[in-house]
Design a protein around this motif. Structure first.
Motif, mmCIF file in Angstrom:
data_model
loop_
_atom_site.group_PDB
_atom_site.id
_atom_site.type_symbol
_atom_site.label_atom_id
_atom_site.label_comp_id
_atom_site.label_asym_id
_atom_site.label_seq_id
_atom_site.Cartn_x
_atom_site.Cartn_y
_atom_site.Cartn_z
ATOM 1 N N ALA A 77 8.395 -14.257 -19.885
ATOM 2 C CA ALA A 77 7.163 -13.481 -20.067
ATOM 3 C C ALA A 77 7.417 -11.976 -19.886
ATOM 4 C CB ALA A 77 6.088 -13.986 -19.105
ATOM 5 N N ALA A 78 7.430 -11.520 -18.618
ATOM 6 C CA ALA A 78 7.428 -10.074 -18.352
ATOM 7 C C ALA A 78 8.668 -9.362 -18.875
ATOM 8 C CB ALA A 78 7.291 -9.843 -16.846
ATOM 9 N N LEU A 79 9.840 -9.914 -18.600
ATOM 10 C CA LEU A 79 11.072 -9.238 -19.026
ATOM 11 C C LEU A 79 11.134 -9.143 -20.549
ATOM 12 C CD1 LEU A 79 13.925 -8.058 -18.542
ATOM 13 C CD2 LEU A 79 14.790 -10.404 -18.597
ATOM 14 N N ASN A 80 10.817 -10.250 -21.225
ATOM 15 C CA ASN A 80 10.885 -10.231 -22.694
ATOM 16 C C ASN A 80 9.933 -9.180 -23.266
ATOM 17 O OD1 ASN A 80 12.259 -11.864 -24.934
ATOM 18 N ND2 ASN A 80 10.138 -11.751 -25.634
ATOM 19 N N ALA A 81 8.731 -9.061 -22.656
ATOM 20 C CA ALA A 81 7.755 -8.076 -23.137
ATOM 21 C C ALA A 81 8.290 -6.650 -22.949
ATOM 22 C CB ALA A 81 6.432 -8.251 -22.399
ATOM 23 N N VAL A 82 8.872 -6.384 -21.781
ATOM 24 C CA VAL A 82 9.414 -5.038 -21.534
ATOM 25 C C VAL A 82 10.614 -4.778 -22.452
ATOM 26 C CG1 VAL A 82 10.469 -3.512 -19.799
ATOM 27 C CG2 VAL A 82 8.508 -4.947 -19.169
ATOM 28 N N GLN A 83 11.423 -5.806 -22.686
ATOM 29 C CA GLN A 83 12.560 -5.633 -23.624
ATOM 30 C C GLN A 83 12.063 -5.288 -25.032
ATOM 31 O OE1 GLN A 83 14.404 -9.497 -22.849
ATOM 32 N NE2 GLN A 83 16.308 -8.462 -22.321
ATOM 33 N N ILE A 84 10.924 -5.867 -25.425
ATOM 34 C CA ILE A 84 10.358 -5.531 -26.748
ATOM 35 C C ILE A 84 9.958 -4.050 -26.750
ATOM 36 C CG2 ILE A 84 8.407 -5.917 -28.324
ATOM 37 C CD1 ILE A 84 8.497 -8.909 -27.493
ATOM 38 N N ALA A 85 9.337 -3.601 -25.676
ATOM 39 C CA ALA A 85 8.942 -2.182 -25.591
ATOM 40 C C ALA A 85 10.183 -1.285 -25.633
ATOM 41 C CB ALA A 85 8.130 -1.944 -24.326
ATOM 42 N N GLU A 86 11.247 -1.711 -24.959
ATOM 43 C CA GLU A 86 12.501 -0.933 -24.975
ATOM 44 C C GLU A 86 13.078 -0.859 -26.388
ATOM 45 O OE1 GLU A 86 14.039 -1.972 -20.427
ATOM 46 O OE2 GLU A 86 14.854 -3.090 -22.106
ATOM 47 N N LEU A 87 12.978 -1.979 -27.087
ATOM 48 C CA LEU A 87 13.484 -2.054 -28.462
ATOM 49 C C LEU A 87 12.700 -1.090 -29.367
ATOM 50 C CD1 LEU A 87 15.490 -3.803 -30.086
ATOM 51 C CD2 LEU A 87 13.637 -5.446 -30.438
ATOM 52 N N LEU A 88 11.388 -1.060 -29.188
ATOM 53 C CA LEU A 88 10.542 -0.148 -29.969
ATOM 54 C C LEU A 88 10.957 1.296 -29.718
ATOM 55 C CD1 LEU A 88 7.104 -1.865 -29.288
ATOM 56 C CD2 LEU A 88 8.167 -1.628 -31.538
ATOM 57 N N LEU A 89 11.229 1.562 -28.465
ATOM 58 C CA LEU A 89 11.629 2.917 -28.068
ATOM 59 C C LEU A 89 12.975 3.271 -28.706
ATOM 60 C CD1 LEU A 89 10.189 4.824 -26.084
ATOM 61 C CD2 LEU A 89 11.706 3.992 -24.293
ATOM 62 N N ALA A 90 13.926 2.342 -28.625
ATOM 63 C CA ALA A 90 15.269 2.577 -29.174
ATOM 64 C C ALA A 90 15.204 2.790 -30.681
ATOM 65 C CB ALA A 90 16.176 1.400 -28.839
ATOM 66 N N LYS A 91 14.267 2.087 -31.340
ATOM 67 C CA LYS A 91 14.146 2.211 -32.796
ATOM 68 C C LYS A 91 13.165 3.321 -33.177
ATOM 69 C CE LYS A 91 15.243 -2.614 -33.964
ATOM 70 N NZ LYS A 91 16.216 -2.553 -35.070
ATOM 71 N N LYS A 92 12.755 4.105 -32.201
ATOM 72 C CA LYS A 92 11.806 5.218 -32.401
ATOM 73 C C LYS A 92 10.504 4.736 -33.052
ATOM 74 C CE LYS A 92 15.398 8.792 -32.668
ATOM 75 N NZ LYS A 92 15.849 8.473 -31.337
ATOM 76 N N LEU A 93 10.041 3.576 -32.610
ATOM 77 C CA LEU A 93 8.804 3.021 -33.162
ATOM 78 C C LEU A 93 7.636 3.183 -32.177
ATOM 79 C CD1 LEU A 93 10.309 -0.249 -34.668
ATOM 80 C CD2 LEU A 93 9.354 1.642 -35.966
ATOM 81 N N LEU A 94 7.848 3.951 -31.136
ATOM 82 C CA LEU A 94 6.754 4.196 -30.173
ATOM 83 C C LEU A 94 6.359 5.648 -30.192
ATOM 84 C CD1 LEU A 94 7.319 2.392 -26.743
ATOM 85 C CD2 LEU A 94 5.536 2.018 -28.433
#
Ligand SMILES: NC(=O)c1ccc[n+]([C@@H]2O[C@H](COP(=O)([O-])OP(=O)(O)OC[C@H]3O[C@@H](n4cnc5c(N)ncnc54)[C@H](OP(=O)(O)O)[C@@H]3O)[C@@H](O)[C@H]2O)c1
Length: 352
Positions: free
Chosen positions: A335-352
């Motif tokens: 749950a929590a870790l996977n959600a934060v990893q998705i947010a990190e991925l968005l950040l890395a791909k400049k999608l945030l």
């Protein structure tokens, strides 16, 4: 950046706040949101106590990313409102998972799918996440023909009220034992450990019991949890016809889900190569040395981020088949870790 956690007082929400802090996600301002019931409560983030706000349509002004974990109806209503305010939503509920155009993402498995998001990205079901992490390297190397999974899922997967139920029942049984004395136990009969604590959220007593029932039953006699495992696995892995069948079971464990997974592969394999593939895959840790009693179990996985795999062995009843025992902390990777990893991925791909 301004980051909101919706359901901040729940089992998953609290874990999300811990994970954001641990992984040093760039949070300038944390906005913890919950229901009217949590008015006056606080959460702690980076040694600061932050008052919980009551969720409303106005909660998302200036928020760049919102991690939702307050159940399906809250997500259905508020996620589109948050998106309208320019916020990207990572949703932990099942509300949006199977929606066309909503990516369902496990960063180790299908990171590229986040690029197609239109504001909402769904976090899969806890039992699905830990399974697909282990299936992915096998699919890439051998191809998967069929999967049969049986789960052993902890009560925290059903939220804080189910945790309370297991705790209260256990305490009641212990109280009874103290009153009755040791001879009472020797009877080893259900009267000794059957209790009724009222306010039950699971359909029956869970302490000293096992229930083949997670979420509601569907017309095909499968539970919704079982069908989620089938449909979500297919979507995440991009295998719309993958034959998969599941039996999902609640066990009297507070935290951590275990799964016995039988996998039929398209090609034959060497067991040592399977172990190497799994060991080298991000997020997986192999614990498999039965001669020294080394295998994963929920108590050792508690609070850990990894997906643990053990009991790796050939299914001797069928060619090209394999059995795995997969354990992970449902509140973390589930749950929590996977959600934060998705947010990190968005950040890395400049999608945030
Ligand atoms: N537990 C798991 O392993 C797991 C894994 C994957 C996904 N999920 C999903 O994550 C979600 C939350 O699960 P949980 O285990 O954290 O549940 P939980 O412990 O029962 O917590 C629920 C949270 O949602 C909040 N909430 C409920 N109704 C609300 C409303 N109308 N408005 C605003 N906030 C509201 C609650 O706030 P109050 O405290 O104010 O009531 C609480 O913060 C569910 O959708 C679940 O399916 C859970």
């Amino acid at each position: 950046m301004r980051v909101a956690v919706v359901g901040a007082t729940g089992m998953v929400g609290r874990e999300m706040i811990r994970v954001l802090e641990e992984r040093d996600f760039p949070v300038d301002e944390l906005v913890p949101l919950a229901s009217e019931r949590s008015r006056g409560e606080n959460v702690t983030f980076k040694n600061k106590s932050i008052p919980v706000e009551v969720l409303s349509a106005d909660s998302f002004a200036g928020v760049q990313v919102a991690l939702f974990s307050a159940g399906g109806s809250v997500s259905l209503k508020f996620a589109p409102q948050a998106v309208k305010k320019g916020c990207v939503v990572v949703d932990n509920s099942s509300a949006w998972r199977m929606e066309e155009g909503v990516p369902l993402v496990v960063p180790e498995v299908n990171p590229e799918d986040v690029e197609r998001h239109r504001g909402i990205i769904a976090n899969p079901n806890c039992s699905t996440i830990q399974m697909v992490v282990a299936l992915k390297p096998l699919q890439d190397r051998y191809g998967i023909k069929r999967v049969v999974v049986s789960t052993y899922q902890s009560v925290s997967g059903w939220g804080k009220e189910a945790v309370e139920q297991l705790w209260n029942e256990t305490m009641e049984i212990a109280k009874k034992a103290k009153q009755e004395g040791v001879d009472h136990w020797r009877k080893l009969h259900a009267d000794v450990y059957r209790v009724d604590v009222g306010n039950r959220v699971l359909p029956y007593q869970i302490a000293f019991n096992v229930l083949p029932h997670i979420d509601v039953f569907k017309e095909n006699y499968y539970s919704k949890e079982e069908m989620k495992m089938v449909q979500e696995t297919r979507k995440i892995m991009g295998l719309p016809d993958l034959p998969l069948t599941a039996t999902t079971v609640r066990v009297p464990v507070f935290r951590g889900h275990a799964e016995a997974v039988n996998i039929e592969l398209r090609k034959d394999f060497c067991l040592e190569e399977v172990k190497t593939l799994l060991q080298n895959f991000p997020g997986i840790k192999i614990m498999d040395e039965v001669s020294r009693n080394i295998y994963p179990f929920p108590l050792m996985a508690d609070g850990r981020n990894e997906v643990f795999v053990g009991r790796i062995r050939r299914d001797e009843s069928l060619p090209c088949s394999l059995n795995l025992w997969i354990v992970s902390d449902n509140l973390r990777k589930g749950a929590a870790l996977n959600a934060v990893q998705i947010a990190e991925l968005l950040l890395a791909k400049k999608l945030l």
